[in-house]
Design a protein around this motif. Structure first.
Motif, PDB file in Angstrom:
ATOM      1  N   PHE A   1      51.399  36.623  36.333  1.00  0.00           N
ATOM      2  CA  PHE A   1      52.385  37.594  36.804  1.00  0.00           C
ATOM      3  C   PHE A   1      53.664  37.488  35.980  1.00  0.00           C
TER       4      PHE A   1
ATOM      5  N   PHE B   1      45.946  40.556  45.339  1.00  0.00           N
ATOM      6  CA  PHE B   1      45.478  40.150  44.009  1.00  0.00           C
ATOM      7  C   PHE B   1      44.327  39.151  44.090  1.00  0.00           C
TER       8      PHE B   1
ATOM      9  N   ARG C   1      45.268  34.501  37.624  1.00  0.00           N
ATOM     10  CA  ARG C   1      46.111  35.685  37.469  1.00  0.00           C
ATOM     11  C   ARG C   1      47.479  35.280  36.935  1.00  0.00           C
TER      12      ARG C   1
ATOM     13  N   ASN D   1      51.026  42.070  37.735  1.00  0.00           N
ATOM     14  CA  ASN D   1      49.911  41.244  37.286  1.00  0.00           C
ATOM     15  C   ASN D   1      49.545  41.683  35.865  1.00  0.00           C
TER      16      ASN D   1
ATOM     17  N   THR E   1      44.400  38.920  33.943  1.00  0.00           N
ATOM     18  CA  THR E   1      43.480  38.359  34.932  1.00  0.00           C
ATOM     19  C   THR E   1      42.249  37.833  34.210  1.00  0.00           C
TER      20      THR E   1
END
Length: 345
Positions: free
Chosen positions: A283, A254, A281, A300, A303
């Motif tokens: 999650f 990621f 990011r 995820n 972003t």
């Protein structure tokens, strides 16, 4: 899919900003910087969150960069950790609403990287480039007694974080490990060493219950660790009657540079990470894909690239209560502080 929306950009620091800490009950954000100051920020009104003001600048106590700042659980004190090898304790005088550095804790040989209050406010932990973790007891009249100097890390210790409910401490180090510290009759000892990262562990955070930890590393991965108590149903081996921490999930691919900071929301359960790749990011545990709680799947869900332009992002922190549970702050080498909101599409 959810996305991150910029709420506000806070300008005022004259050097890179290292860390931000939310007040435990109020909408106040404390930030610390290479400019040797801490700034306290709040929205200009209860219904205008796009404009913030600096209501206080704490300065004069440190000779070098302030690397870490943390509110006490009461919100009446702030602790600051500096590259000048001292920790400052700041107290708010409600009579004139003025902040004063009421204690300076000395002992570390060089740069202090992190400071954190325990959940009760009775203990304070600091860690340093000198490879040690110090545990301090808060006494009356702004006195602090060093209870223990823990020297089992073999390299620079980057961060300390307390368990949200118990007096258990975790520390992350340049030696690629995390150590769990507990007290036994006034003496502190290492109860477990968490190995798995292949490079510096920069940051860690507990989940709401304190039975899991997320860690962020220079190896560009996040790891989620779970605590297994002795005689656990899963048959995980433990030693000396101590709980064992084991990796149950690794998030890789990621971020493509060092992950400097990670924050696990105690309210919505989201994990936020920031990196030298300039991205944030978010999650979330994938409940549909998770068949076994000992092998969870995370996805995820949001972003934000170039969140601080071309600059490294040094810290991320979720708002601690339900009031603004979708807010998080980020701080960067650009000297800026940014407030973001997770918007569910």
């Amino acid at each position: 899919m959810p996305h991150l929306e910029l709420v506000a950009t806070l300008e005022g620091h004259q050097d890179r900003v290292w860390q931000a800490s939310w007040h435990p009950t109020k909408t106040i954000l404390a930030t610390c910087s290479g400019d040797k100051t801490v700034r306290l920020w709040t929205p200009i009104s209860h219904d205008n969150f796009e404009q913030w003001q600096c209501i206080e600048t704490l300065e004069g106590a440190h000779k070098r960069t302030i690397r870490s700042v943390d509110w006490s659980p009461s919100g009446n004190e702030l602790a600051t950790a500096s590259f000048d090898a001292t920790t400052g304790i700041w107290e708010n005088d409600p009579r004139d609403n003025d902040w004063e550095c009421v204690a300076t804790l000395e002992g570390h040989e060089n740069e202090i990287k992190s400071v954190a209050w325990s959940s009760t406010g009775a203990l304070l932990a600091t860690c340093s480039r000198d490879k040690s973790v110090w545990i301090w007891e808060v006494e009356s009249d702004n006195d602090f007694e060093c209870l223990s100097v823990l020297q089992e890390h073999t390299q620079d210790v980057k961060m300390v974080a307390w368990h949200p409910k118990s007096e258990i401490l975790a520390s992350a180090s340049y030696d690629d490990t995390i150590k769990i510290w507990k007290e036994d009759e006034d003496d502190w000892y290492c109860a477990d060493t968490l190995e798995g990262h292949t490079s510096t562990v920069w940051s860690l955070d507990f989940n709401e219950e304190g039975d899991q930890i997320v860690s962020a590393s220079d190896d560009q991965t996040l790891r989620i660790w779970k605590m297994y108590k002795p005689d656990n149903d899963q048959g995980v081996m433990t030693h000396n009657g101590e709980a064992t921490w084991k990796t149950i999930c690794t998030l890789s691919g990621f971020h493509d540079r060092c992950i400097y900071s990670v924050s696990w929301s105690k309210v919505n359960g989201y994990i936020a990470s920031v990196s030298g790749d300039n991205s944030i990011r978010i999650f979330e545990k994938d409940t549909e894909a998770t068949v076994n709680e000992d092998e969870p799947t995370y996805k995820n869900i949001a972003t934000k690239k170039d969140a601080h332009g071309v600059y490294d992002i040094n810290g991320v922190s979720w708002f601690p209560t339900k009031l603004h549970q979708d807010w998080l702050s980020t701080v960067g080498d650009d000297g800026l502080v940014r407030i973001w909101r997770v918007v569910l599409d």
